[in-house]
Design an enzyme around this catalytic site. Structure first.
Site, PDB file in Angstrom:
ATOM      1  N   TYR A 174      49.190  20.487  76.374  1.00 28.86           N
ATOM      2  CA  TYR A 174      48.627  20.027  77.647  1.00 28.86           C
ATOM      3  C   TYR A 174      47.818  21.135  78.312  1.00 28.86           C
ATOM      4  CZ  TYR A 174      48.536  18.821  82.626  1.00 28.86           C
ATOM      5  OH  TYR A 174      48.138  18.591  83.922  1.00 28.86           O
TER       6      TYR A 174
ATOM      7  N   SER B 115      44.185  21.823  85.809  1.00 31.33           N
ATOM      8  CA  SER B 115      45.605  21.939  86.159  1.00 31.33           C
ATOM      9  C   SER B 115      45.932  23.397  86.393  1.00 31.33           C
ATOM     10  CB  SER B 115      46.471  21.405  85.013  1.00 31.33           C
ATOM     11  OG  SER B 115      47.838  21.739  85.189  1.00 31.33           O
TER      12      SER B 115
END
Length: 276
Positions: A155, A142
């Site tokens: 995350y 990400s």
């Protein structure tokens, strides 16, 4: 890597980027084992490829369950006869809150899916990939692994672990038949919040979407499949991911502060509760 007639395992194949990767591979003549926790989503993916026939199989598996993943290669080989590539797309986010407000259970859930799920797939399928004349291993990280996003610290940590894992595999597998790719998507128009059981306070996600251009899942899927075909080791999807990558390397502290300022209003709202 030649895509046609190869067999790819795609996690997160029931929606979003994973679905589009699966469909793009099928369009290019590959066989696909689509993996997802959501059985209905997998059925929808298969329905979107009506001419694929037996070239697509669906496997309702929780990738956080190591035993279930370890049984998966045998099921894929039974369906398709071989395994030439894996594409780890499945992932979830956390509620948009600061770390001290986030229960341990939520942190563990994010790590179990994003990091351990990727480890389970990589370890279970790598022995099979190493037996093939050419093979591909793709892990999706990400842009949060490039520059941290406040309210998504757990995350980001999970996706940073995926980044380091994939780069380590690239080093370990040099000189073998397995090409390794790490993918850094920026903002992509998927329902990751809903699929993660997360809501954004005050509809802030919708407001953010008005300000920032997102990449479509179709385009993201196409870029990932192109990277597989070319053996590209590092892919940044979207202008936002490319910008943060450059900024994070040139001015890391400034990049952190820039994103923190943009997220300030979101974090100052009432904490969001997880839906599951």
């Amino acid at each position: 890597m030649q895509i046609s007639d190869k067999v790819f395992v795609v996690t997160g194949g029931g929606n979003g980027i994973g679905r589009e990767v699966a469909l793009e591979l099928l369009r290019r003549g590959a066989r696909v084992a689509a993996v997802d926790l959501n059985e209905a989503g997998l059925a929808d993916t298969a329905a979107l490829a009506p001419t694929a026939g037996t070239r697509i199989s669906t496997h309702a598996v929780n990738i956080a369950d190591r035993a279930a993943v370890e049984a998966l290669p045998a099921a894929v080989i039974e369906a398709h006869g071989q395994i030439d590539g894996i594409v780890n797309v499945a992932g979830i986010i956390q509620p948009f809150v600061r770390l001290h407000e986030l229960p341990y259970e939520q942190i563990e859930r994010v790590m179990n899916v994003n990091f351990w799920g990727t480890v389970h797939i990589d370890k279970s399928f790598l022995p099979h990939l190493l037996e093939r004349p050419e093979a591909s291993l793709v892990n999706v990280s990400s842009m949060s692994a490039l520059v941290p996003v406040p309210g998504q610290s757990a995350y980001g940590a999970s996706k940073s672990a995926v980044k380091s894992l994939t780069e380590g595999l690239h080093a370990e597998l040099r000189g073998t038949n397995v090409a390794v790719t790490v993918v850094f998507p920026g903002a992509v128009g998927t329902n990751i919040t809903g699929n993660s059981g997360v809501t954004t306070p005050g509809g802030a996600a919708a407001e953010a979407g008005k300000e920032h251009k997102t990449t479509s899942p179709v385009d993201a899927g196409r870029q990932i499949v192109e990277a597989i075909a070319k053996g590209t080791p590092r892919v940044r999807i979207g202008g936002d991911a490319r910008m943060l990558d450059r900024l994070g390397r040139l001015m890391p502290t400034k990049a952190i502060e820039l994103i923190a300022d943009k997220m300030k209003d979101l974090l100052d709202r009432e904490p969001a509760a997880s839906g599951r």
